[in-house]
Design a protein around this motif. Sequence first.
Motif, PDB file in Angstrom:
ATOM      1  N   LEU B  55       0.829  -1.209   0.000  1.00 38.57           N
ATOM      2  CA  LEU B  55       0.000   0.000   0.000  1.00 38.57           C
ATOM      3  C   LEU B  55       0.861   1.255   0.000  1.00 38.57           C
ATOM      4  O   LEU B  55       0.574   2.239  -0.687  1.00 38.57           O
ATOM      5  CB  LEU B  55      -0.912   0.019   1.243  1.00 38.57           C
ATOM      6  CG  LEU B  55      -1.901  -1.137   1.375  1.00 38.57           C
ATOM      7  CD1 LEU B  55      -2.629  -1.057   2.720  1.00 38.57           C
ATOM      8  CD2 LEU B  55      -2.887  -1.118   0.213  1.00 38.57           C
ATOM      9  N   LEU B  56       1.951   1.186   0.788  1.00 39.35           N
ATOM     10  CA  LEU B  56       2.855   2.327   0.886  1.00 39.35           C
ATOM     11  C   LEU B  56       3.577   2.535  -0.448  1.00 39.35           C
ATOM     12  O   LEU B  56       3.778   3.676  -0.885  1.00 39.35           O
ATOM     13  CB  LEU B  56       3.846   2.056   2.021  1.00 39.35           C
ATOM     14  CG  LEU B  56       4.347   3.219   2.867  1.00 39.35           C
ATOM     15  CD1 LEU B  56       3.235   4.131   3.318  1.00 39.35           C
ATOM     16  CD2 LEU B  56       5.101   2.699   4.084  1.00 39.35           C
ATOM     17  N   ASP B  57       3.966   1.437  -1.088  1.00 36.33           N
ATOM     18  CA  ASP B  57       4.604   1.532  -2.409  1.00 36.33           C
ATOM     19  C   ASP B  57       3.661   2.208  -3.402  1.00 36.33           C
ATOM     20  O   ASP B  57       4.076   3.095  -4.162  1.00 36.33           O
ATOM     21  CB  ASP B  57       4.952   0.132  -2.951  1.00 36.33           C
ATOM     22  CG  ASP B  57       6.080  -0.519  -2.163  1.00 36.33           C
ATOM     23  OD1 ASP B  57       6.696   0.163  -1.318  1.00 36.33           O
ATOM     24  OD2 ASP B  57       6.337  -1.711  -2.380  1.00 36.33           O
ATOM     25  N   ALA B  58       2.403   1.793  -3.379  1.00 29.35           N
ATOM     26  CA  ALA B  58       1.423   2.343  -4.319  1.00 29.35           C
ATOM     27  C   ALA B  58       1.185   3.825  -4.029  1.00 29.35           C
ATOM     28  O   ALA B  58       1.089   4.645  -4.952  1.00 29.35           O
ATOM     29  CB  ALA B  58       0.114   1.557  -4.225  1.00 29.35           C
ATOM     30  N   ALA B  59       1.102   4.171  -2.738  1.00 21.41           N
ATOM     31  CA  ALA B  59       0.875   5.564  -2.356  1.00 21.41           C
ATOM     32  C   ALA B  59       2.032   6.449  -2.832  1.00 21.41           C
ATOM     33  O   ALA B  59       1.822   7.558  -3.330  1.00 21.41           O
ATOM     34  CB  ALA B  59       0.716   5.680  -0.835  1.00 21.41           C
ATOM     35  N   GLN B  60       3.254   5.935  -2.703  1.00 21.28           N
ATOM     36  CA  GLN B  60       4.428   6.708  -3.118  1.00 21.28           C
ATOM     37  C   GLN B  60       4.405   6.956  -4.620  1.00 21.28           C
ATOM     38  O   GLN B  60       4.660   8.047  -5.096  1.00 21.28           O
ATOM     39  CB  GLN B  60       5.711   5.977  -2.715  1.00 21.28           C
ATOM     40  CG  GLN B  60       6.950   6.867  -2.835  1.00 21.28           C
ATOM     41  CD  GLN B  60       7.885   6.433  -3.933  1.00 21.28           C
ATOM     42  OE1 GLN B  60       7.861   5.277  -4.340  1.00 21.28           O
ATOM     43  NE2 GLN B  60       8.709   7.337  -4.400  1.00 21.28           N
ATOM     44  N   ARG B  61       4.099   5.900  -5.358  1.00 20.48           N
ATOM     45  CA  ARG B  61       4.069   6.007  -6.816  1.00 20.48           C
ATOM     46  C   ARG B  61       3.013   7.026  -7.256  1.00 20.48           C
ATOM     47  O   ARG B  61       3.241   7.853  -8.131  1.00 20.48           O
ATOM     48  CB  ARG B  61       3.769   4.623  -7.400  1.00 20.48           C
ATOM     49  CG  ARG B  61       4.094   4.459  -8.844  1.00 20.48           C
ATOM     50  CD  ARG B  61       4.058   2.981  -9.238  1.00 20.48           C
ATOM     51  NE  ARG B  61       5.249   2.276  -8.821  1.00 20.48           N
ATOM     52  CZ  ARG B  61       6.397   2.282  -9.502  1.00 20.48           C
ATOM     53  NH1 ARG B  61       6.492   2.976 -10.622  1.00 20.48           N
ATOM     54  NH2 ARG B  61       7.441   1.616  -9.069  1.00 20.48           N
ATOM     55  N   SER B  91       8.132  11.380   0.450  1.00 16.13           N
ATOM     56  CA  SER B  91       7.399  10.140   0.146  1.00 16.13           C
ATOM     57  C   SER B  91       8.369   9.029  -0.228  1.00 16.13           C
ATOM     58  O   SER B  91       8.145   7.855   0.080  1.00 16.13           O
ATOM     59  CB  SER B  91       6.350  10.369  -0.953  1.00 16.13           C
ATOM     60  OG  SER B  91       6.908  10.223  -2.232  1.00 16.13           O
ATOM     61  N   ASN B  92       9.490   9.388  -0.846  1.00 18.18           N
ATOM     62  CA  ASN B  92      10.531   8.414  -1.150  1.00 18.18           C
ATOM     63  C   ASN B  92      11.125   7.837   0.140  1.00 18.18           C
ATOM     64  O   ASN B  92      11.288   6.628   0.277  1.00 18.18           O
ATOM     65  CB  ASN B  92      11.614   9.106  -2.002  1.00 18.18           C
ATOM     66  CG  ASN B  92      12.643   8.137  -2.519  1.00 18.18           C
ATOM     67  OD1 ASN B  92      12.327   7.004  -2.885  1.00 18.18           O
ATOM     68  ND2 ASN B  92      13.891   8.556  -2.545  1.00 18.18           N
ATOM     69  N   ASP B  93      11.394   8.713   1.112  1.00 17.44           N
ATOM     70  CA  ASP B  93      11.916   8.228   2.394  1.00 17.44           C
ATOM     71  C   ASP B  93      10.893   7.337   3.103  1.00 17.44           C
ATOM     72  O   ASP B  93      11.260   6.311   3.672  1.00 17.44           O
ATOM     73  CB  ASP B  93      12.288   9.415   3.302  1.00 17.44           C
ATOM     74  CG  ASP B  93      13.629  10.038   2.918  1.00 17.44           C
ATOM     75  OD1 ASP B  93      14.616   9.282   2.842  1.00 17.44           O
ATOM     76  OD2 ASP B  93      13.703  11.252   2.688  1.00 17.44           O
ATOM     77  N   LEU B  94       9.627   7.729   3.052  1.00 20.40           N
ATOM     78  CA  LEU B  94       8.599   6.935   3.737  1.00 20.40           C
ATOM     79  C   LEU B  94       8.438   5.564   3.088  1.00 20.40           C
ATOM     80  O   LEU B  94       8.256   4.556   3.766  1.00 20.40           O
ATOM     81  CB  LEU B  94       7.265   7.691   3.750  1.00 20.40           C
ATOM     82  CG  LEU B  94       7.258   8.967   4.611  1.00 20.40           C
ATOM     83  CD1 LEU B  94       5.957   9.742   4.411  1.00 20.40           C
ATOM     84  CD2 LEU B  94       7.471   8.654   6.093  1.00 20.40           C
ATOM     85  N   GLU B  95       8.539   5.535   1.772  1.00 19.87           N
ATOM     86  CA  GLU B  95       8.430   4.256   1.073  1.00 19.87           C
ATOM     87  C   GLU B  95       9.581   3.338   1.468  1.00 19.87           C
ATOM     88  O   GLU B  95       9.402   2.134   1.684  1.00 19.87           O
ATOM     89  CB  GLU B  95       8.416   4.510  -0.439  1.00 19.87           C
ATOM     90  CG  GLU B  95       8.112   3.285  -1.274  1.00 19.87           C
ATOM     91  CD  GLU B  95       9.360   2.560  -1.734  1.00 19.87           C
ATOM     92  OE1 GLU B  95       9.285   1.332  -1.921  1.00 19.87           O
ATOM     93  OE2 GLU B  95      10.414   3.203  -1.899  1.00 19.87           O
ATOM     94  N   ARG B  96      10.760   3.915   1.605  1.00 17.52           N
ATOM     95  CA  ARG B  96      11.908   3.098   1.984  1.00 17.52           C
ATOM     96  C   ARG B  96      11.824   2.651   3.446  1.00 17.52           C
ATOM     97  O   ARG B  96      12.265   1.555   3.785  1.00 17.52           O
ATOM     98  CB  ARG B  96      13.202   3.848   1.693  1.00 17.52           C
ATOM     99  CG  ARG B  96      13.441   3.873   0.176  1.00 17.52           C
ATOM    100  CD  ARG B  96      14.593   4.735  -0.215  1.00 17.52           C
ATOM    101  NE  ARG B  96      15.835   4.294   0.378  1.00 17.52           N
ATOM    102  CZ  ARG B  96      16.930   5.052   0.460  1.00 17.52           C
ATOM    103  NH1 ARG B  96      16.906   6.285   0.002  1.00 17.52           N
ATOM    104  NH2 ARG B  96      18.025   4.577   0.997  1.00 17.52           N
ATOM    105  N   ILE B  97      11.237   3.473   4.292  1.00 18.60           N
ATOM    106  CA  ILE B  97      10.995   3.052   5.674  1.00 18.60           C
ATOM    107  C   ILE B  97      10.083   1.823   5.662  1.00 18.60           C
ATOM    108  O   ILE B  97      10.306   0.854   6.383  1.00 18.60           O
ATOM    109  CB  ILE B  97      10.388   4.214   6.506  1.00 18.60           C
ATOM    110  CG1 ILE B  97      11.456   5.280   6.767  1.00 18.60           C
ATOM    111  CG2 ILE B  97       9.781   3.708   7.812  1.00 18.60           C
ATOM    112  CD1 ILE B  97      10.945   6.572   7.408  1.00 18.60           C
ATOM    113  N   GLY B  98       9.066   1.867   4.806  1.00 15.79           N
ATOM    114  CA  GLY B  98       8.167   0.710   4.670  1.00 15.79           C
ATOM    115  C   GLY B  98       8.928  -0.541   4.229  1.00 15.79           C
ATOM    116  O   GLY B  98       8.731  -1.626   4.783  1.00 15.79           O
ATOM    117  N   ASP B  99       9.826  -0.394   3.263  1.00 16.94           N
ATOM    118  CA  ASP B  99      10.626  -1.532   2.798  1.00 16.94           C
ATOM    119  C   ASP B  99      11.471  -2.125   3.925  1.00 16.94           C
ATOM    120  O   ASP B  99      11.605  -3.344   4.038  1.00 16.94           O
ATOM    121  CB  ASP B  99      11.595  -1.092   1.683  1.00 16.94           C
ATOM    122  CG  ASP B  99      10.894  -0.984   0.341  1.00 16.94           C
ATOM    123  OD1 ASP B  99       9.740  -1.445   0.225  1.00 16.94           O
ATOM    124  OD2 ASP B  99      11.512  -0.439  -0.595  1.00 16.94           O
TER     125      ASP B  99
END
Lengths: 246, 246
Positions: B55-61, B91-99
């Motif tokens: 979901l976080l990946d999709a939100a970032q994209r 949003s890039n940092d948040l996506e990587r936090i999710g990863d």
Amino acid sequence: MDEHIVKSYDEELKFIVRRICEMGGQAEHLVERAVNAMVKSDLAMAEAVITDDALLDAAQRELDERAIMTIAKRQPMARDLREIVGAIRISNDLERIGDLGKNIAKRVIAVHDHPQPMQLVRGIEHLSELTLQQLKEVLDAYVERDHQRAERIRDKDEAIDAVYTSIFRELLTYMMEDPRNISACTHLLFSAKNIERIGDHATNIAETIYYIRTGAQMGPERPKSDRTTSIVVPPEAAGSAPASEA
Amino acid sequence: MDEHIVKSYDEELKFIVRRICEMGGQAEHLVERAVNAMVKSDLAMAEAVITDDALLDAAQRELDERAIMTIAKRQPMARDLREIVGAIRISNDLERIGDLGKNIAKRVIAVHDHPQPMQLVRGIEHLSELTLQQLKEVLDAYVERDHQRAERIRDKDEAIDAVYTSIFRELLTYMMEDPRNISACTHLLFSAKNIERIGDHATNIAETIYYIRTGAQMGPERPKSDRTTSIVVPPEAAGSAPASEA
């Protein structure tokens, strides 16, 4: 740096693309030297890598700002917009590749006076050769904007993951054989992981090339990258047969 | 998702900012559950974290594309441009936090039936508490666009690094005590490293807030993050006094 020379929109685009190619070459060179420094316990080379990474950081920041100003000033649409957005993404991947190389170089200091088993060193060299080959090919595909080649490159990430998985097992086994190996092997483990992640960034770049060229996302889902997250090596395996997965 | 509702420029900006706040909440929640799953060996929770990361990946994209279209259409200048560019970076940092959270969750499977020493688990819990606190504060500073608060947050990254360094030493010592600990400790080591990197992303976000608000880079150089790259724990230290640095 040729600032202030850039005049037309076309020149701005060319500048951005050329800068990506330069950054790509720098990132390749940096990773190559970082692994060399690790393999040869070359502290001076490790220091040079750590210093050079700052150049890549600065290049990325400059490209980022330049690209954003171009979008704001020129309002590019469709393919042109994808070119610039793609350049921002690729420079981000290249900057992170530089960070990962730097992190390997920093570990050379910790590892350099511990004897490293030849088999492990060979494994890491092999892993980095595969990964650098992947990086080189993806940068070539970028120059050619060859989205089909980019697709084939992504598929090759599997091979890198397989080698990483086998190094991961070997490292654990080696740690179990003799606790004196644990410190050095931990740094080798992080180094191998860093190289595997460099492969992931090459995959990201392949996906970006596909997006630049086609405007679509490369599907289906990319293959699972790191399979070592579920590996458990039983201590009995140390010094005997290859380790088995739990 | 409220697509097609966005009409004015102002609404577009608000949409982007709101989406960042949502992503921030999701990332926090994801990391919290990943560490909980690790600490409690909760496989179901780990599975849920792995699923939710998508979901976080999709939100970032989506945010990325939306932000870029806004730049291209509206040609924002100065502060407005920084707001949008800042949102892309955050949003890039948040996506990587999710990863990184997902990667911890994936390791729960490998670790879950190995007994974990209480002291280590406590250490990792403590590390994640500090890091989540850092993440929460930086997201608050984003809402307030408080660049002074962002500066103070960056300085606190030191504390996270100190705790990570001590966990790193403890893990190596524990591995040396008994080879049966090596597999599980390796995964804990990567998990601790992931949490430390989440702290680095919080620092990145703090720097972005400063940039949005002031248009300048936060200086001077951020403190060195990972000091464990030079740690060597001598095997004699295992089971006795605290490990010393080489």
